[in-house]
Motif scaffolding. Structure first.
Motif, PDB file in Angstrom:
ATOM      1  N   ASN A 170     -18.694  -0.863 -10.407  1.00  0.00           N
ATOM      2  CA  ASN A 170     -18.021  -1.206 -11.661  1.00  0.00           C
ATOM      3  C   ASN A 170     -19.028  -1.665 -12.707  1.00  0.00           C
ATOM      4  O   ASN A 170     -20.035  -2.294 -12.385  1.00  0.00           O
ATOM      5  CB  ASN A 170     -16.994  -2.318 -11.432  1.00  0.00           C
ATOM      6  CG  ASN A 170     -15.980  -1.958 -10.371  1.00  0.00           C
ATOM      7  OD1 ASN A 170     -16.184  -2.278  -9.205  1.00  0.00           O
ATOM      8  ND2 ASN A 170     -14.916  -1.292 -10.762  1.00  0.00           N
TER       9      ASN A 170
ATOM     10  N   SER B 291     -15.552  -5.264 -16.134  1.00  0.00           N
ATOM     11  CA  SER B 291     -14.528  -4.948 -15.136  1.00  0.00           C
ATOM     12  C   SER B 291     -14.037  -6.213 -14.431  1.00  0.00           C
ATOM     13  O   SER B 291     -14.802  -7.165 -14.231  1.00  0.00           O
ATOM     14  CB  SER B 291     -15.084  -3.982 -14.087  1.00  0.00           C
ATOM     15  OG  SER B 291     -14.126  -3.742 -13.068  1.00  0.00           O
TER      16      SER B 291
ATOM     17  N   CYS C 101     -15.431   0.934 -17.488  1.00  0.00           N
ATOM     18  CA  CYS C 101     -16.140   0.194 -16.434  1.00  0.00           C
ATOM     19  C   CYS C 101     -15.611   0.440 -15.027  1.00  0.00           C
ATOM     20  O   CYS C 101     -16.214  -0.043 -14.063  1.00  0.00           O
ATOM     21  CB  CYS C 101     -16.117  -1.306 -16.726  1.00  0.00           C
ATOM     22  SG  CYS C 101     -14.467  -1.974 -17.065  1.00  0.00           S
ATOM     23  N   ASP C 102     -14.520   1.176 -14.881  1.00  0.00           N
ATOM     24  CA  ASP C 102     -13.931   1.376 -13.556  1.00  0.00           C
ATOM     25  C   ASP C 102     -13.860   2.844 -13.148  1.00  0.00           C
ATOM     26  O   ASP C 102     -13.134   3.195 -12.217  1.00  0.00           O
ATOM     27  CB  ASP C 102     -12.513   0.785 -13.520  1.00  0.00           C
ATOM     28  CG  ASP C 102     -12.499  -0.713 -13.764  1.00  0.00           C
ATOM     29  OD1 ASP C 102     -13.372  -1.404 -13.203  1.00  0.00           O
ATOM     30  OD2 ASP C 102     -11.630  -1.189 -14.524  1.00  0.00           O
TER      31      ASP C 102
ATOM     32  N   LYS D 172      -9.846   0.542 -16.221  1.00  0.00           N
ATOM     33  CA  LYS D 172     -10.474   0.868 -17.503  1.00  0.00           C
ATOM     34  C   LYS D 172     -11.510   1.973 -17.329  1.00  0.00           C
ATOM     35  O   LYS D 172     -12.368   1.892 -16.444  1.00  0.00           O
ATOM     36  CB  LYS D 172     -11.159  -0.372 -18.088  1.00  0.00           C
ATOM     37  CG  LYS D 172     -10.243  -1.575 -18.271  1.00  0.00           C
ATOM     38  CD  LYS D 172     -11.050  -2.812 -18.670  1.00  0.00           C
ATOM     39  CE  LYS D 172     -10.171  -4.055 -18.730  1.00  0.00           C
ATOM     40  NZ  LYS D 172     -10.966  -5.274 -19.037  1.00  0.00           N
TER      41      LYS D 172
END
Length: 531
Positions: free
Chosen positions: A179, A183, A426-427, A423
């Motif tokens: 991540n 995150s 960031c994910d 997201k």
């Protein structure tokens, strides 16, 4: 003249051999079977197993074997069935292997007396273990069958590294966070060196990992007994061990099995305190209580430390879907592990294995592992077959392996991945790898759903419905549909979306769509690795 139907060389204990002799004798109506076998074969549980076999031989389906059903619904469907099948209905219906069995084999093992633990179904949790206990008590076998100890190892001929009873030592190479900044998650790409193990795995298999407990929790429990973690204690059936070593490496510090409750109750100072302790445990329907909670709630209840330790459930391995193909990384195995931490009643609870990988183990340190075979969840053997994969979050793990495998094999079949998380910034796990697969043509299509990138939450099942016409076309071409991830929410929602797609785009009734998907399952074209 007594007759033994099970060879003496068979890898069973005397008790197991006696039960098997009785079971077989009962089936064959042998009057000259051993007396102890005849006695055991006459029990209600043994009779139930024979009835269960008759049900299986009749070809009857198990309608409760559906992870989407609530426990009450499953038990209603199994009402009036043999005890072993009622026990099967009490399981979480995931066939995840976390308990060392499948749902049907675990229930049969409990019914036969081979398995003594009622709390191994991790996804089912406390509701499952309570239901199993109720079933045993109702059939009059609770006292003789149920206990919290682990099962006898009858896997004597299994190769090292291929069963939970025979793990091997492997070294951690790395545990890198996937991540990005911002995150709320901490998902790790874990690499383990298999050079010294000679283990072989197939894509779709899982890796069993024996974790260690957090030293902070170990110290807190030792402090409750006012003992040092390095104090040596004699533990019944095991011998001398230090308190800290036994708590860290051998003991489950979360689940409250019947034996640990009984030993705590026996240390209560009054009947009122005994009743209060039992009520606290019995009313914990969500399974949020752990050992430290109970000890702190009852500060005067302290049995001898050796007796206390001897009653704890053994620390069970965790199973992780393998995220690599050995054709690509012959000396390594990769995992995708999400760190689990949550606040429960003001205390931070940590996932045992997930926080071991993120917080407590360094590269070159050893961990005990084994390969858990998953022959029912695998990449299509036909390289021309279209493949649809739905794996949000850490559910992407086996599909990363599937893509590596198909790329290594030069498979020409189309590949379509649905991935989702919170997201996109960031994910988006393995973003660069997936883009390379798209660029090379290995990955034909990638649909993403990031729930927090817009006001209205969007999930993988929403993306599926948007692409329903093409999904149905791929299925009609002979495609396989695979799902990995959370069973209670995601997998259930994905299954409902798949039924809706087949019903709408196949112009079918709900019953016809259900039959269509059942056929996919029988043909091993609808595969689920859910937990």
């Amino acid at each position: 003249m007594s007759l033994s139907l099970v060879p003496e060389s068979a890898p069973f204990s005397q008790e197991q051999r006696a039960w098997l002799n009785g079971f077989l004798a009962g089936m064959l109506c042998l009057e000259n079977a051993p007396a102890d076998a005849q006695e055991m074969s006459g029990t209600g549980v043994a009779q139930s197993l024979m009835e269960t076999q008759a049900v299986e031989e009749s070809g009857e389906d198990f309608p409760w074997h559906d992870a989407g059903l609530d426990l009450s619904e499953r038990m209603e469907l199994a009402k009036g069935k043999p005890v072993a099948l009622q026990m099967m209905a009490a399981m979480a219906q995931l066939d995840c292997g976390a308990c060392g069995y499948l749902c049907q084999s675990y229930s049969a093992a409990i019914a036969s007396g081979e398995e003594k633990s009622l709390s191994k179904c991790v996804p089912g949790g406390k509701p499952t273990s309570k239901m199993l206990k109720n079933i045993l008590e109702e059939c009059g076998a609770g006292e003789s069958q149920a206990s919290s100890h682990g099962k006898t190892d009858i896997g004597g001929h299994v190769a090292m590294g291929y069963s939970r009873e025979k793990p091997v030592s492997a070294k951690l190479v790395s545990s890198e966070r996937l991540n990005g900044q911002g995150s709320e998650k901490d998902t790790r790409h874990v690499v383990i060196d298999l050079t010294q193990t000679q283990l072989h795995y197939e894509v779709g298999d899982a890796l069993g990992v024996y974790p260690t407990n957090c030293e902070e929790l170990v110290s807190a429990i030792a402090n409750e007994f006012d003992v040092a973690v390095d104090q040596e204690v004699a533990i019944s059936g095991i011998g001398p061990r230090t308190v800290g070593d036994y708590l860290k490496h051998e003991s489950c510090l979360k689940d409250l099995n019947d034996e640990i409750v009984d030993v705590l109750v026996s240390a209560c100072e009054s009947p009122e305190e005994q009743e209060a302790l039992r009520q606290l445990v019995d009313n914990d329907d969500l399974g949020e209580l752990d050992l430290l909670d109970v000890l702190r709630t009852f500060p005067n209840v302290r049995p001898p430390i050796g007796e206390f330790l001897s009653r704890l459930s053994p620390l069970s391995p965790r199973l992780y879907s393998i995220a690599s193909s050995q054709k690509r990384t012959p000396s390594q195995v990769h995992l995708t592990v999400g760190r689990q931490v949550r606040d429960v009643r003001g205390r931070m609870r940590k996932g045992v294995a997930s926080t071991m990988f993120s917080d407590r183990i360094e590269p070159e340190e050893s961990i005990r592992v084994f390969v858990h075979r998953s022959p029912g969840f695998c990449v299509p053997s036909d390289d021309q077959v279209p493949l649809i994969m739905v794996g949000p979050g850490t559910g992407i793990a086996p599909f990363r392996a599937f893509l590596e495998e198909r790329a290594a094999r030069g498979a020409r079949g189309k590949n379509w991945l649905f991935f989702g998380d919170q997201k996109s910034s960031c994910d988006f796990l393995y973003r660069e790898e997936l883009q390379r697969y798209l660029d090379s043509g290995v990955l034909t299509r990638l649909d993403t759903a990031f729930s927090r990138d817009q006001a209205e939450k969007i999930y993988v099942q929403n993306r599926m419905l948007d692409a329903g016409e093409e999904i149905f076309a791929w299925l009609e071409e002979g495609g396989s549909f695979c799902v990995c991830g959370d069973a209670k929410r995601m997998a259930r929602d994905v299954d409902q979306a798949l039924h809706a797609i087949v019903e709408h785009h196949g112009t079918m009734t709900a019953a016809q769509a259900k039959a269509y998907i059942s056929k996919l399952t029988r043909e091993k074209r609808y595969l689920r690795d859910v937990y």
